[in-house]
Design an enzyme around this catalytic site. Structure first.
Site, PDB file in Angstrom:
ATOM      1  N   ASP A  71      -0.278   5.060   0.991  1.00 26.57           N
ATOM      2  CA  ASP A  71      -0.531   6.053   2.031  1.00 26.57           C
ATOM      3  C   ASP A  71      -0.419   5.459   3.427  1.00 26.57           C
ATOM      4  OD1 ASP A  71      -1.124   8.321   0.343  1.00 26.57           O
ATOM      5  OD2 ASP A  71      -2.978   7.301  -0.191  1.00 26.57           O
ATOM      6  N   ASP A  80       0.856  -1.173   0.000  1.00 26.82           N
ATOM      7  CA  ASP A  80       0.000   0.000   0.000  1.00 26.82           C
ATOM      8  C   ASP A  80       0.904   1.239   0.000  1.00 26.82           C
ATOM      9  OD1 ASP A  80      -2.304   1.670   0.486  1.00 26.82           O
ATOM     10  OD2 ASP A  80      -1.699   1.736   2.587  1.00 26.82           O
TER      11      ASP A  80
END
Length: 290
Positions: free
Chosen positions: A84, A82
């Site tokens: 963020d 991922d």
């Protein structure tokens, strides 16, 4: 030994001492200690999977991450991450919202979405709609403020140097994933595409939205392209839209994560930085790249 217990301390905050490791080794009946990074990370081979609550007690609540993995097949051929609050320290959508003067409203929706209280795709559309009219120059200003997560450079560079394929898969935006991927050397990136009229955002993204199911699909596709099974993959994230991806990976890691994601995997990094993902695979700091 069937398992390996890995202890990782957060750099510059806590020193992992020989005495601490010795207490844990005695508790779990472990084999010879291997130091992956003096004062930072050590591994202890075990015949049975230890009770991590008891391990934490033996560490006197020192804020050291304790992670147990199977000894066989620790090093992974695929990394899917991922972006963020995982590879970068911020939530880029929230930062854009601050530029648009709707920071508090968007951040509140983000918190509920990442905690699994809201359906991701709908929450994303709702937040992006609030960005309508934001000038494209705001994306560049946001990028200049974006910081790379400690350990991210070493994680990507070291795994790639040892033959792994790395992919950045985000529920955020390609405008940012392209830049993060280029800076860190990810082999590929996937995210949502912000739509604009040439000078300003129009408050929408291309459909379909890249959500939790799309993240899971990305993991499967990257593994297939690399020619490996899911057991040879590592996935890492922090929020509810990472649950499916992390759950399917052979080594799924919750990184400073929401409760809903921590419940989906046994591997929790709550104190250390992303270097811990390399120690988890048995890489000593002496071979780190980046």
């Amino acid at each position: 030994m069937k398992f390996v217990l890995v202890l990782v301390a957060p750099r510059d905050k806590i020193v992992l001492t020989e005495a601490m490791v010795a207490r844990v080794r005695a508790l779990v009946g472990g084999g010879e200690v291997g130091w992956l990074s003096p004062g930072e990370a050590a591994e202890i081979p075990c015949m049975v999977e230890p009770d991590l609550a008891l391990v934490g007690a033996a560490l006197d609540g020192a804020g050291v991450d304790a992670l147990c993995v199977k000894a066989r097949g620790r090093r992974k051929a695929v990394l899917v991450a991922d972006m963020d609050s995982t590879i970068v320290t911020s939530e880029t959508l929230d930062e854009l919202a601050a530029e648009a003067g709707v920071g508090e409203a968007v951040a509140a929706i983000t918190r509920r979405s990442m905690a699994g209280e809201l359906e991701f795709a709908g929450a994303l559309r709702e937040r992006v709609a609030l960005l309508r009219g934001l000038e494209l120059a705001a994306l560049e200003r946001t990028w200049r403020r974006t910081e790379i997560m400690p350990g991210a450079r070493e994680l990507v560079a070291t795994m790639r140097a040892h033959g792994a394929v790395t992919a950045l898969v985000s529920g955020g935006f390609t405008w940012f994933t392209a830049r993060v991927a280029a800076e860190l050397g990810f082999d590929s990136h996937r995210a949502n595409t912000l739509l604009d009229d040439g000078s300003r955002l129009i408050g929408a993204v291309s459909e379909p939205v890249l959500d939790r199911d799309a993240k899971r699909t990305a993991l499967h596709e990257v593994a297939a392209a690399r020619g490996v099974k899911l057991g040879a993959c590592m996935a890492v994230g922090d929020g509810s839209n990472d649950v499916a991806m992390v759950s399917d990976a052979g080594m799924g890691v919750a990184y400073h994560a929401q409760t809903i994601l921590q419940a989906a995997t046994k591997l929790h990094i709550n104190h250390a930085d992303l270097r811990a993902l390399l120690f988890l695979q048995g890489y000593p700091a002496s071979v780190f790249r980046g």
